[in-house]
Design a protein around this motif. Structure first.
Motif, PDB file in Angstrom:
ATOM      1  N   THR A  80       0.884  -1.610  -0.054  1.00 39.88           N
ATOM      2  CA  THR A  80      -0.220   0.150  -0.349  1.00 39.88           C
ATOM      3  C   THR A  80       0.954   1.209  -0.036  1.00 39.88           C
ATOM      4  O   THR A  80       0.961   2.240  -0.809  1.00 39.88           O
ATOM      5  CB  THR A  80      -0.885  -0.276   1.241  1.00 39.88           C
ATOM      6  OG1 THR A  80      -0.122   0.126   2.646  1.00 39.88           O
ATOM      7  CG2 THR A  80      -2.132  -0.887   0.897  1.00 39.88           C
ATOM      8  N   HIS A  81       2.086   1.375   0.994  1.00 38.79           N
ATOM      9  CA  HIS A  81       2.839   2.764   0.726  1.00 38.79           C
ATOM     10  C   HIS A  81       4.451   1.921   1.523  1.00 38.79           C
ATOM     11  O   HIS A  81       4.207   0.790   2.343  1.00 38.79           O
ATOM     12  CB  HIS A  81       1.631   3.447   1.797  1.00 38.79           C
ATOM     13  CG  HIS A  81       1.750   3.453   2.789  1.00 38.79           C
ATOM     14  ND1 HIS A  81       0.464   2.660   3.484  1.00 38.79           N
ATOM     15  CD2 HIS A  81       1.612   4.480   3.611  1.00 38.79           C
ATOM     16  CE1 HIS A  81       1.067   2.904   4.979  1.00 38.79           C
ATOM     17  NE2 HIS A  81       0.982   3.135   4.515  1.00 38.79           N
ATOM     18  N   ASN A  82       4.626   3.080   1.182  1.00 39.40           N
ATOM     19  CA  ASN A  82       6.353   2.934   1.770  1.00 39.40           C
ATOM     20  C   ASN A  82       6.769   3.254   2.371  1.00 39.40           C
ATOM     21  O   ASN A  82       7.593   4.866   3.390  1.00 39.40           O
ATOM     22  CB  ASN A  82       7.305   4.159   0.575  1.00 39.40           C
ATOM     23  CG  ASN A  82       8.507   3.377   0.612  1.00 39.40           C
ATOM     24  OD1 ASN A  82       8.679   2.743   1.523  1.00 39.40           O
ATOM     25  ND2 ASN A  82       9.297   4.304   0.010  1.00 39.40           N
ATOM     26  N   HIS A  83       5.826   2.499   4.172  1.00 43.20           N
ATOM     27  CA  HIS A  83       6.176   2.868   5.368  1.00 43.20           C
ATOM     28  C   HIS A  83       7.159   1.685   5.513  1.00 43.20           C
ATOM     29  O   HIS A  83       6.989   0.944   5.317  1.00 43.20           O
ATOM     30  CB  HIS A  83       5.269   3.648   6.455  1.00 43.20           C
ATOM     31  CG  HIS A  83       4.906   4.950   5.838  1.00 43.20           C
ATOM     32  ND1 HIS A  83       3.897   5.177   6.215  1.00 43.20           N
ATOM     33  CD2 HIS A  83       5.391   6.716   5.760  1.00 43.20           C
ATOM     34  CE1 HIS A  83       3.580   7.377   6.355  1.00 43.20           C
ATOM     35  NE2 HIS A  83       4.687   6.915   5.716  1.00 43.20           N
ATOM     36  N   GLN A  84       7.801   2.192   6.505  1.00 37.72           N
ATOM     37  CA  GLN A  84       8.345   1.333   7.886  1.00 37.72           C
ATOM     38  C   GLN A  84       7.613   0.142   7.980  1.00 37.72           C
ATOM     39  O   GLN A  84       8.023  -1.605   8.196  1.00 37.72           O
ATOM     40  CB  GLN A  84       9.567   1.469   8.251  1.00 37.72           C
ATOM     41  CG  GLN A  84       9.487   1.774  10.171  1.00 37.72           C
ATOM     42  CD  GLN A  84       8.036   2.260  10.139  1.00 37.72           C
ATOM     43  OE1 GLN A  84       8.189   3.713   9.147  1.00 37.72           O
ATOM     44  NE2 GLN A  84       7.591   2.858  11.322  1.00 37.72           N
ATOM     45  N   ASP A  85       6.643   0.421   8.692  1.00 37.54           N
ATOM     46  CA  ASP A  85       5.563  -1.162   8.875  1.00 37.54           C
ATOM     47  C   ASP A  85       4.829  -1.581   8.055  1.00 37.54           C
ATOM     48  O   ASP A  85       4.090  -2.576   8.410  1.00 37.54           O
ATOM     49  CB  ASP A  85       4.560  -0.842  10.315  1.00 37.54           C
ATOM     50  CG  ASP A  85       3.719   0.915  10.502  1.00 37.54           C
ATOM     51  OD1 ASP A  85       4.535   1.950   9.024  1.00 37.54           O
ATOM     52  OD2 ASP A  85       2.446   0.961  10.073  1.00 37.54           O
ATOM     53  N   HIS A  86       5.169  -1.160   6.900  1.00 34.49           N
ATOM     54  CA  HIS A  86       4.338  -1.664   5.565  1.00 34.49           C
ATOM     55  C   HIS A  86       5.092  -2.846   4.475  1.00 34.49           C
ATOM     56  O   HIS A  86       4.505  -3.622   3.775  1.00 34.49           O
ATOM     57  CB  HIS A  86       3.145  -0.543   4.811  1.00 34.49           C
ATOM     58  CG  HIS A  86       2.328  -0.148   6.187  1.00 34.49           C
ATOM     59  ND1 HIS A  86       1.091  -0.651   5.625  1.00 34.49           N
ATOM     60  CD2 HIS A  86       2.552   0.509   6.670  1.00 34.49           C
ATOM     61  CE1 HIS A  86       0.234  -0.262   6.853  1.00 34.49           C
ATOM     62  NE2 HIS A  86       0.908   0.538   7.618  1.00 34.49           N
ATOM     63  N   ILE A  87       6.159  -2.252   4.836  1.00 37.85           N
ATOM     64  CA  ILE A  87       6.575  -2.868   4.074  1.00 37.85           C
ATOM     65  C   ILE A  87       8.579  -3.727   4.584  1.00 37.85           C
ATOM     66  O   ILE A  87       9.064  -2.674   4.910  1.00 37.85           O
ATOM     67  CB  ILE A  87       8.030  -2.003   3.209  1.00 37.85           C
ATOM     68  CG1 ILE A  87       7.027  -1.400   1.599  1.00 37.85           C
ATOM     69  CG2 ILE A  87       8.819  -2.634   1.603  1.00 37.85           C
ATOM     70  CD1 ILE A  87       7.469  -0.319   0.509  1.00 37.85           C
TER      71      ILE A  87
ATOM     72  N   GLY B   9      -3.814  11.227   2.232  1.00 41.57           N
ATOM     73  CA  GLY B   9      -2.826  12.251   3.482  1.00 41.57           C
ATOM     74  C   GLY B   9      -2.438  11.411   3.958  1.00 41.57           C
ATOM     75  O   GLY B   9      -1.731   9.881   3.457  1.00 41.57           O
ATOM     76  N   GLU B  10      -2.351  10.786   4.863  1.00 34.18           N
ATOM     77  CA  GLU B  10      -1.155   9.778   6.080  1.00 34.18           C
ATOM     78  C   GLU B  10       0.478  10.176   5.444  1.00 34.18           C
ATOM     79  O   GLU B  10       1.280   9.430   6.534  1.00 34.18           O
ATOM     80  CB  GLU B  10      -1.396   8.525   5.859  1.00 34.18           C
ATOM     81  CG  GLU B  10      -1.086   7.345   7.375  1.00 34.18           C
ATOM     82  CD  GLU B  10       0.057   6.951   7.143  1.00 34.18           C
ATOM     83  OE1 GLU B  10       0.497   6.814   6.106  1.00 34.18           O
ATOM     84  OE2 GLU B  10       0.760   6.326   8.318  1.00 34.18           O
ATOM     85  N   HIS B  11       0.622  11.472   5.309  1.00 35.93           N
ATOM     86  CA  HIS B  11       2.304  11.437   5.043  1.00 35.93           C
ATOM     87  C   HIS B  11       2.569  13.035   5.473  1.00 35.93           C
ATOM     88  O   HIS B  11       3.259  13.597   4.845  1.00 35.93           O
ATOM     89  CB  HIS B  11       2.271  11.044   3.270  1.00 35.93           C
ATOM     90  CG  HIS B  11       2.148   9.107   3.279  1.00 35.93           C
ATOM     91  ND1 HIS B  11       1.145   9.075   3.321  1.00 35.93           N
ATOM     92  CD2 HIS B  11       3.439   8.596   3.098  1.00 35.93           C
ATOM     93  CE1 HIS B  11       1.633   7.745   3.048  1.00 35.93           C
ATOM     94  NE2 HIS B  11       3.254   8.060   2.742  1.00 35.93           N
TER      95      HIS B  11
ATOM     96  N   ALA C 247      -5.771   0.409   4.819  1.00 34.63           N
ATOM     97  CA  ALA C 247      -4.426   0.726   4.744  1.00 34.63           C
ATOM     98  C   ALA C 247      -4.431   1.975   5.726  1.00 34.63           C
ATOM     99  O   ALA C 247      -5.662   2.362   6.774  1.00 34.63           O
ATOM    100  CB  ALA C 247      -3.571   0.653   3.593  1.00 34.63           C
ATOM    101  N   ASP C 248      -3.715   3.183   5.672  1.00 33.89           N
ATOM    102  CA  ASP C 248      -3.558   3.867   6.494  1.00 33.89           C
ATOM    103  C   ASP C 248      -4.603   5.410   6.209  1.00 33.89           C
ATOM    104  O   ASP C 248      -4.334   6.533   6.504  1.00 33.89           O
ATOM    105  CB  ASP C 248      -1.900   4.915   7.316  1.00 33.89           C
ATOM    106  CG  ASP C 248      -1.580   3.322   7.593  1.00 33.89           C
ATOM    107  OD1 ASP C 248      -2.564   2.657   8.268  1.00 33.89           O
ATOM    108  OD2 ASP C 248      -0.311   3.188   7.406  1.00 33.89           O
ATOM    109  N   SER C 249      -5.009   5.182   4.481  1.00 31.27           N
ATOM    110  CA  SER C 249      -5.474   6.319   3.847  1.00 31.27           C
ATOM    111  C   SER C 249      -6.394   6.847   4.944  1.00 31.27           C
ATOM    112  O   SER C 249      -7.093   6.321   5.832  1.00 31.27           O
ATOM    113  CB  SER C 249      -6.252   6.014   2.586  1.00 31.27           C
ATOM    114  OG  SER C 249      -7.035   7.130   2.014  1.00 31.27           O
TER     115      SER C 249
END
Ligand SMILES: [Fe+2]
Ligand SMILES: [Fe+2]
Length: 537
Positions: free
Chosen positions: A301-308, A373-375, A399-401
């Protein structure tokens, strides 16, 4: 021990970059350079000056996730000093690159005043020449984009700084990856191999298929001394067999956080893989042994350390057929390209999709949906929610949207219709911008501004709007970072009074009062759809 052995299922391969736990921003060259100077060296300097302050801070729950090293009461100042010296010596080029990125930015801020940028190419720092294009946006604000593929082929990408620390894990606690470097320790075997090394695949295949111990030693270049530890990673005992889902309908399994396995008899899809190891623990969970031998699609879903989590991805690499990632390609410093990143660490089956792009498979469609958002209001495009249509079921992974503009999903709903099952992240407090992106900021942001720009998911109002909009029959709140085995990548510890818990409780209650099945997921959960009997754990 016989020569034909299995790899134990609790062997951790921590991917390291210059001694620090590797996450995607430590792979892409420009972000890695900025993190070395503005995260790693800063934390190392602070620890060397006052290790006792770090030791006290990591015990204080209010300081969770802060820039403090956690060595469980041991003073490792000498080792940290050594790591700092090694970093200064080996990462000279990266330190120069970081300084060049800052000075390029400064130069543009001072000199790009709306006139042609052509003359400013001469003023681009030498080491960045040919790697950047200068531009104005339509408001005449200057900026630059990086030619990322070229940077990966330059001296700024050196896989020899990658290594893998192998060890056996027996419990959940691990130090937080963004603030504690991985120093040598007695039970850890440090393999100096790049992440793309084929030996990693052969090693992790042995979790399920036994292979020759001497062959794997040879493949990974294990020395006689290293064998003392390496041998302890193997067993003659076969793991529990895995039974691929062969039933009708769909089986969905929650592995913790945003990691969900969706299986029909024809296809398997795994979202944001973050998986626990198997050992005796209080909280029940699915582990690596509960994964199919082949995963058709991993969706990110996105490039945060808890998702990749590269640690999980490396172990699964040999069984992943395709990885679907959000596309970008803008060359913005804060938004590195995921396909290039994955390619460089040995994944050659990466498919990029954009908003409303579809992947059509027999009986299954995966659509990328806008993720809002979330970024922290940064221009980051590498983010997507996923809409999976499988066996007549329609599932949304939100996801975190952060649904800050309900009109967006009103438009989306008109295109995709209602859905059956919604997985929704509600981590609505979120960390401030600098927690993750601080090292990339070229100008200091005042504290109140930083606090206002957060990495936060949907709150109650935003979440319930999604429920009302898509009219699901089932709603599962996920991606809350509450599983105890995630504390090395997530540092949130909630109480019943914490906003994300209060908000998600309220949403669940609301859903239930309208006859919608709703639950906040924790630990493990199995849900079957489209079969005669529904059973859940
Ligand atoms: Fe996130
Ligand atoms: Fe998250």
């Amino acid at each position: 021990m016989k020569d034909l052995v299995y790899l134990k299922t609790n062997v951790v391969p921590e991917p390291l970059f210059a001694g620090w736990y590797a996450w995607p921003h430590l792979i892409s060259p420009a972000t890695a350079a900025m993190n070395i100077t503005d995260r790693h060296l800063k934390i190392m300097n602070s620890y060397i000056q006052a290790p006792q302050i770090h030791a006290a801070a990591v015990k204080n729950p209010k300081m969770l996730g802060g820039p403090f090293m956690d060595f469980a009461d041991k003073n490792r100042a000498e080792d940290v000093k050594k790591l700092k010296e090694q970093t200064l010596a080996s990462q000279k080029k990266m330190i120069e690159l970081s300084a060049a990125l800052r000075s390029l930015n400064k130069m543009l801020m001072h000199e790009a005043k709306g006139y042609s940028l052509e003359s400013l190419y001469a003023k681009v720092p030498e080491c960045l020449k040919g790697y950047v294009e200068l531009y104005y946006d339509v408001n005449n604000q200057p900026g630059f984009r990086l030619f990322e593929p070229l940077m990966y082929n330059s001296e700024y990408y050196d896989p020899s700084y990658q290594s893998v620390a192998l060890y056996l894990i027996e419990q959940d606690d691990r130090p937080f990856v963004l603030s504690t470097p991985r120093l040598d320790s007695q039970h850890v075997l440090h393999l100096h191999i790049p992440f793309e090394h084929k030996g990693i695949d052969e090693l992790f295949k042995m979790q399920r298929t036994p292979n020759s111990y001497s062959r794997i030693c040879q493949l990974l270049g294990i020395s006689e001394e290293e064998e003392e530890i390496f041998r302890t990673f193997f067993t003659e005992e076969a793991p529990e067999p895995y039974h691929k889902y062969e039933g009708e309908g769909i089986r969905t399994r929650y592995f913790g956080h945003a990691c969900i396995l969706v299986e029909s008899k024809d296809v398997s899809i795994l979202s944001d893989p973050v998986i626990s190891y198997g050992y005796d623990a209080e909280v029940a969970r699915y582990t690596y042994t509960e994964l199919p031998d082949v995963i058709d699609y991993v969706v990110i879903t996105h490039n945060h350390q808890d998702h990749i989590l590269l640690e999980t991805m490396l172990q699964l690499r040999h069984k992943i057929k395709n990885i679907i990632v959000p596309k970008n390609g803008g060359g913005n410093l804060q938004d590195p390209n995921l396909r290039l990143m994955f390619n460089r660490v040995g994944f050659h089956n990466v498919i990029e999709i954009g908003e409303m792009d579809k992947i059509e498979l027999p009986g299954c469609t995966i659509t990328g949906l806008p993720f809002l958002g979330e970024h922290a209001d940064l221009d980051i495009r590498t983010k997507l929610c996923h809409h999976v249509k499988l066996e007549h079921m329609s599932i949304l992974f939100a996801a975190d949207s952060c649904n800050v503009e309900p009109k967006l999903y009103e438009h989306v709903q008109r295109m995709i219709g209602n859905i059956d099952v919604m997985f929704l992240g509600m981590e609505c407090d979120g960390a401030p911008l600098t927690w993750l992106y601080g090292p990339l900021m070229t100008e200091q942001l005042e504290r109140d501004k930083d606090q206002s720009r957060r990495l936060a998911g949907s709150n109650y109002e935003r979440g319930i709007d999604l429920v009302n909009r898509f009219r699901p029959q089932e709603v599962y709140v996920y991606a809350m970072g509450q599983e105890p085995w995630l504390n090395y990548i997530m540092t949130v510890k909630y109480t019943e009074d914490s906003n994300p818990i209060v908000a998600s409780n309220r949403l669940i209650k609301d859903c239930e009062s309208h006859g919608i099945t709703a639950e906040r997921l924790f630990g493990e959960k199995e849900i079957l759809y489209g079969v005669s009997m529904e059973m859940s754990k």
